[in-house]
Design an enzyme around this catalytic site. Structure first.
Site: not given
Length: 415
Positions: A308, A319, A333
């Site tokens: 999460s 990224d 998740k």
């Protein structure tokens, strides 16, 4: 001489001729839509009538007289469990526990405890808390709480008794090795902060900041930035080498805290986006100017227990090429739960969106793949166990909305 109609004239004539047809078609579509809506409403009404009939039958004819509140709660639990593993009805007690976890503090004594032979065993007193100041020691066994026997209580029940209003007193009856008689220790409850951040200096000259995040509660970012300031300052000018951000076995927490933690290492760009059923409910979270880490190298550690909010941080820094992510595949998740309070002091925890990393990757049921994969050495008894992840949970959402209906098993039950 015959005149050729102009393009404008033909267009006007064609529009005039088609307008009634288009209007009739639109009216038909509106009527069809209204009929469909009406049909859905009628169908829902019929289903509710059936439910009401079942409830009435159970109330009147079940072998033992049932509690109406318990019946309704059980129906709500079943309804939400049928959606996905993270949607749930929380009774008032569970909702209160959740608020304590997310707030990051509570009124209590300041001890980490477990159960042993039916008694509460002290794992460790937390530094600078009422328990430590009162002389509670590791391995103490708590036999009574305010004169009431602990034997027969669950750990959760015992913890509930020890927690309470700040400034109130509780008496612990303690069995301690080396002491013949039980000790009676009075402790005044105080604010206890759940430690979300643990940190230390590593390296021969203390030039590496090791920071471990155990959860994402309301205090996480505040304590993270405190740790960053202290560790970078203690290394001295020109000697600081960078950060190790340890997110292993961090199950997540508050989305807002995940955004702020990521923002501590970024100066611009998207951090995460959430995509709901309706496009107007989609949200993008962006970094603000100013990188608290001042561009220092960052290494992020993850494993199968990183979920999460942990995956939001790892995915955002990966990224943006801001950190090297090391470890094993994360849990996966990638869904957002909204907590909606109910009139009975309970709450509805409902999955309302999926989240996506800055590059548009969905983490749901996929996880974050490390840049460098390093498996942790496991004890022999754990090696044979299958890897548990979001994708192994029954009823889990797929990585994108269109795929949820492809697997008929995804809506059968809650693991």
């Amino acid at each position: 001489m015959k005149r050729t109609p102009s393009l404008v004239t033909l267009t006007i004539l064609l529009t005039f001729l088609l307008t009634p047809i288009l209007s009739i078609k639109a009216m038909a579509e509106d009527a069809q839509s209204a009929t469909s809506t009406k049909s859905e409403s009628e169908n829902l009404y019929e289903q509710l009538k059936i439910f009401g009939g079942v409830l009435e039958k159970v109330q009147r004819e079940y072998v033992d007289e049932p509690e109406n509140r318990e019946l309704i709660e059980a129906a709500m639990i079943g309804m939400l469990q049928s959606l996905d593993p993270h949607s749930a009805y929380m009774p008032p007690k569970n909702f209160e526990d959740m608020k304590v976890q997310t707030k990051g503090e509570f009124g209590g004594l300041g001890i980490e405890v477990t159960m042993e032979r039916g008694l509460v065993k002290v794992v460790a007193p937390i530094a600078d808390t009422p328990a430590e100041r009162a002389g509670i020691l590791t391995n103490d066994l708590i036999a009574r709480l305010d004169g009431e026997d602990v034997l027969g209580l669950t750990l959760s029940e015992a913890v509930d008794i020890m927690r309470g209003k700040i400034g109130t007193k509780i008496t612990l009856t303690v069995l301690r090795e080396g002491e013949e008689d039980p000790l009676e220790i009075d402790i005044i409850r105080d604010i206890i902060e759940i430690k979300a951040v643990r940190y230390r200096a590593e390296g021969p000259d203390g030039q590496i900041a090791y920071i471990r995040l155990t959860t994402f509660n309301e205090n996480t970012t505040k304590n993270l930035r405190k740790a960053m300031s202290e560790l970078s300052a203690s290394a001295g000018n020109g000697k600081f080498a960078g950060y190790i951000l340890d997110l292993r076995n961090n199950p997540g927490g508050l989305l807002g805290e995940a955004v702020k933690v990521s923002d501590s290492f970024l100066s611009q760009g998207e951090i995460v986006s959430t995509r709901a059923r309706k496009a107007e409910d989609n949200i993008r979270f962006n970094a603000r100017r100013g990188d608290m880490s001042k561009g220092a190298p960052v290494l992020v550690l993850i494993n199968g227990g990183s979920a999460s909010a942990s995956e939001i941080v790892a995915g955002a820094l990966q990224d943006h090429h801001r950190a090297l992510v090391v470890g094993t595949q994360s849990f996966g998740k990638g869904s957002v739960q909204t907590v909606i309070p109910l009139p009975n002091d309970g709450a509805l925890r409902l999955t309302t969106a999926r989240y996506f990393t800055p590059s548009g990757r969905s983490i749901q049921a996929l996880g974050v793949t490390p840049d460098v994969i390093i498996d942790q050495e496991l004890p022999e008894d754990m090696k044979a166990r299958p890897r548990r992840s979001e994708a192994t949970l029954r009823g889990h959402l797929s990585s994108s909305p269109g795929n949820d209906k492809e697997n008929p098993e995804t809506k059968t039950d809650n693991a």
